[in-house]
Design an enzyme around this catalytic site. Structure first.
Site, PDB file in Angstrom:
ATOM      1  N   ARG A  79       1.082  -1.013  -0.078  1.00 46.58           N
ATOM      2  CA  ARG A  79      -0.391  -0.024  -0.227  1.00 46.58           C
ATOM      3  C   ARG A  79       0.923   1.028   0.025  1.00 46.58           C
ATOM      4  O   ARG A  79       1.413   1.542   0.919  1.00 46.58           O
ATOM      5  CB  ARG A  79      -0.097  -0.265   1.609  1.00 46.58           C
ATOM      6  N   ARG A 149      -1.056   6.405   9.594  1.00 44.31           N
ATOM      7  CA  ARG A 149      -0.976   5.987   8.508  1.00 44.31           C
ATOM      8  C   ARG A 149      -1.282   6.741   6.977  1.00 44.31           C
ATOM      9  O   ARG A 149      -0.970   7.902   7.529  1.00 44.31           O
ATOM     10  CB  ARG A 149      -1.766   4.702   8.165  1.00 44.31           C
ATOM     11  N   LYS A 211      -2.549   0.778  15.176  1.00 47.16           N
ATOM     12  CA  LYS A 211      -2.569   1.218  14.144  1.00 47.16           C
ATOM     13  C   LYS A 211      -3.647   2.981  14.557  1.00 47.16           C
ATOM     14  O   LYS A 211      -4.465   3.153  15.220  1.00 47.16           O
ATOM     15  CB  LYS A 211      -3.498   0.611  13.026  1.00 47.16           C
ATOM     16  N   LYS A 213      -5.420   6.793  11.974  1.00 45.99           N
ATOM     17  CA  LYS A 213      -5.756   6.720  10.989  1.00 45.99           C
ATOM     18  C   LYS A 213      -5.856   8.276  11.298  1.00 45.99           C
ATOM     19  O   LYS A 213      -6.801   9.055  12.060  1.00 45.99           O
ATOM     20  CB  LYS A 213      -6.781   5.992  10.585  1.00 45.99           C
ATOM     21  N   CYS A 431     -14.737  -4.135   0.451  1.00 46.61           N
ATOM     22  CA  CYS A 431     -13.308  -4.145   0.731  1.00 46.61           C
ATOM     23  C   CYS A 431     -12.821  -5.661  -0.072  1.00 46.61           C
ATOM     24  O   CYS A 431     -13.285  -6.021  -0.352  1.00 46.61           O
ATOM     25  CB  CYS A 431     -12.979  -4.806   2.039  1.00 46.61           C
ATOM     26  N   CYS A 437      -6.443 -11.328   0.976  1.00 41.55           N
ATOM     27  CA  CYS A 437      -6.433 -10.719   2.319  1.00 41.55           C
ATOM     28  C   CYS A 437      -7.055 -12.245   3.205  1.00 41.55           C
ATOM     29  O   CYS A 437      -7.528 -12.916   3.279  1.00 41.55           O
ATOM     30  CB  CYS A 437      -7.698  -9.971   2.324  1.00 41.55           C
ATOM     31  N   CYS A 476     -14.720  -9.166   6.681  1.00 46.28           N
ATOM     32  CA  CYS A 476     -14.180  -9.548   8.182  1.00 46.28           C
ATOM     33  C   CYS A 476     -15.007  -8.333   9.162  1.00 46.28           C
ATOM     34  O   CYS A 476     -15.244  -7.128   8.331  1.00 46.28           O
ATOM     35  CB  CYS A 476     -13.045 -10.133   8.618  1.00 46.28           C
ATOM     36  N   CYS A 480     -12.453  -2.182   6.774  1.00 47.41           N
ATOM     37  CA  CYS A 480     -11.642  -2.005   5.651  1.00 47.41           C
ATOM     38  C   CYS A 480     -12.563  -1.779   4.723  1.00 47.41           C
ATOM     39  O   CYS A 480     -12.480  -0.230   3.957  1.00 47.41           O
ATOM     40  CB  CYS A 480     -11.142  -2.977   4.933  1.00 47.41           C
TER      41      CYS A 480
END
Length: 567
Positions: A79, A149, A211, A213, A431, A437, A476, A480
């Site tokens: 990414r 990110r 993470k 964002k 996603c 994935c 899931c 995303c």
């Protein structure tokens, strides 16, 4: 520091991994030269994420390879770091060439993080990939892992001056919060080795608990879904000039099936700050989360849980202390839309901008439409830039009036403009999920087009052809595809099974609530059929689907997630 602000207990193994990584180096370089396996081993499997990559394999052929006593077909997804999603035509042609020549699938994927991904890069091509990107001024530093990110920014092709200012701030924030380690340059770009003396003044030697964002958004377009993000800067303009930001903290959508301590959450509005305090506030929010976030249980490690655990006011006061500011009262703003404006629009600068719809963000040449070739051909003649959107679409921006016709001709010839797309299709998203994935429990990208066909038929059946439902599918519960901000969100539970959530709104400011659990595709359509029938019959004037299901008592409104989401 007060001990009740810190979660006590045995630290998660990821904390050991980061601590022992020598500022994210690990033994990645040695692993890279190991040709016995196509994958990365031990800690490096996790550490490559900090360099913008995830190890994956083709799950469609995993069982067959096991039968043949072969390891899974390991490869990586990369990414890129593209603050604000802006990319130049020359850069685009280079990434198109790499995708064609050096990936298993040949595609470029536009993502909900407003950037592109390469899928299916085998180990011998990984270093070449990074060096190719570096040669055109792109990297993948900190697009995954426990760091800040890729920073999103409203695409906004109309108000060019305001967008340029907002985009510049997105870039500044991204650079300010980047890891300072030289590991990326050493490993992938053959940079000079650094021996000792490194430090991470903002992220810390153990980086963040989870993470993180960040976005910059220009009202009234919530096209980056602020409530999916830890930190958001809402642009406040005066006479078309940016004067500061309202700061929203603590949004996030990921959760874990069966774990009621996890939930999606809206961001809290901390108030207004002038432009010159933007970077100070960004660093203060990140360092507060760095120091107070849960390093014991990663499922509760995101900023949203820190706010609910210590109190939003306590967190805000700490940010004020660290930034040396007091938040002013939030300036008025309103979100009225969040989708992309498909088609041509004229900017205030007299330039034209064409937004093309890319279903699921997958740019590939299909038998009926050569999408990837079409964008490459446009890149060969385009004098403006491209803007990837957080809704997986592409803006061909800055087109002079004299160039409009030839750009449109190329777009139509290659299927990038399709006037038959319904409003429903334009407002649906998924996603990646299977086959690449590793976290996917159910299909998403491959399921969505057919699901939209079926929903279109249901809308037509009930004479609602001109309406749409913001529909999102994720394989899931990690968030995303941003299903937890949809009017109807499907979250994968197992092969062919989904949880159905209802009640988000069209502006993206409300979390939906669980309606049915673990249902199959036919049951999903049956339930949507009944719900759309009621919506058509009982709706108030212009009432959107998500508003209707709450007013009709089909699901309760989620006002405070920690209290209402699982209630």
């Amino acid at each position: 520091m007060s001990s009740d602000l810190i979660v006590e207990g045995k630290l998660s193994d990821n904390e050991r991994l980061k601590r022992e990584s020598n500022f994210l180096r690990g033994t990645i370089e040695a692993d890279l030269s190991d040709r016995i396996t196509g994958g990365f081993t031990a800690d490096n499997f996790q550490l490559i994420r900090f360099h913008g990559m995830y190890q994956q394999d083709d799950r469609d052929i995993r069982a067959e390879r096991t039968k043949q006593k072969l390891e899974p077909l390991h490869n990586v997804m990369l990414r890129a770091r593209m603050p604000g999603g802006i990319i130049q035509p020359k850069q685009w042609l280079a990434i198109d060439k790499f995708a064609t020549e050096h990936t298993m699938y040949g595609s470029i994927r536009l993502t909900t993080r407003q950037t592109f991904q390469f899928h299916g890069v085998l180990k011998p091509n990984i270093k070449l990939m990074h060096q190719t990107l570096n040669s055109i001024g792109i990297d993948s530093i900190a697009t995954a892992g426990d760091v800040n990110r890729n920073v999103l920014c409203t695409s906004n092709p109309v108000e060019s001056e305001l967008h340029q200012e907002a985009y510049e701030w997105a870039t500044k924030i991204s650079e300010h919060l980047l890891p300072k380690t030289r590991a990326y340059a050493e490993i992938w770009l053959d940079g000079e080795k650094v021996e000792g003396g490194e430090e991470e003044p903002i992220l810390g030697s153990n980086y963040l608990p989870r993470k993180f964002k960040t976005t910059v958004v220009i009202p009234p377009h919530n096209d980056i879904d602020v409530h999916a993000n830890d930190l958001n800067f809402v642009a406040i303009a005066d006479n078309g000039k940016l004067v500061g930001f309202n700061v929203l903290v603590g949004g996030g959508l990921a959760m874990t099936h069966g774990d009621k301590s996890t939930y999606p959450r809206r961001a809290d509005d901390f108030g207004f700050v002038p432009l010159d305090k933007t970077l100070d506030v960004a660093a203060a929010v990140v360092t507060t989360q760095r120091d107070w976030g849960n390093r014991v249980n990663r499922k509760n490690a995101k900023t949203k849980y820190t706010l609910d655990r210590v109190g939003s006011d306590t967190f805000k006061q700490e940010v004020e202390k660290r930034a040396g500011i007091n938040f002013e009262a939030s300036r008025p703003y309103e979100f009225t839309s969040r989708g992309d404006r498909i088609g041509w629009v004229e900017g205030i600068d007299g330039k034209y901008h064409l937004t093309v719809f890319i279903e699921n963000g997958r740019l590939l040449d299909y038998p009926e439409k050569a999408l990837k070739t079409g964008v490459a051909k446009i890149a060969e003649i385009h004098k403006g830039d491209f803007r990837m959107t957080a809704n997986q679409n592409l803006v061909i921006a800055g087109v002079a009036a004299k160039d409009k016709a030839k750009i449109e001709k190329l777009a139509r010839e290659h299927g990038l403009i399709d006037d038959s797309h319904s409003s429903q299709r334009l407002n649906s998203m998924a996603c990646v999920a299977f086959p690449t994935c590793p976290l996917a429990m159910a299909e998403a990208e491959r399921y969505l087009p057919g699901l939209v066909d079926d929903v279109e038929q249901l809308l037509a059946k009930h004479a609602m052809n001109d309406e749409h439902i913001i529909l999102r599918v994720t394989g899931c519960p990690n968030g995303c595809g941003r299903a937890m901000l949809a009017e109807a969100g499907l979250v994968g539970k197992g092969p062919g099974k989904y949880n159905l959530y209802l009640g988000g709104n069209q502006s993206g400011t409300r979390i939906p609530k669980l309606y049915l659990e673990g249902i199959g595709e036919q049951e999903i359509l049956s339930e949507l059929d009944g719900l759309i029938a009621r919506w058509a019959k009982e709706r108030e004037q212009d009432e959107a689907f998500g508003d209707f299901v709450i007013r009709a008592g089909i699901v309760a409104e989620v006002k405070v997630s920690v209290r209402d989401f699982h209630d």
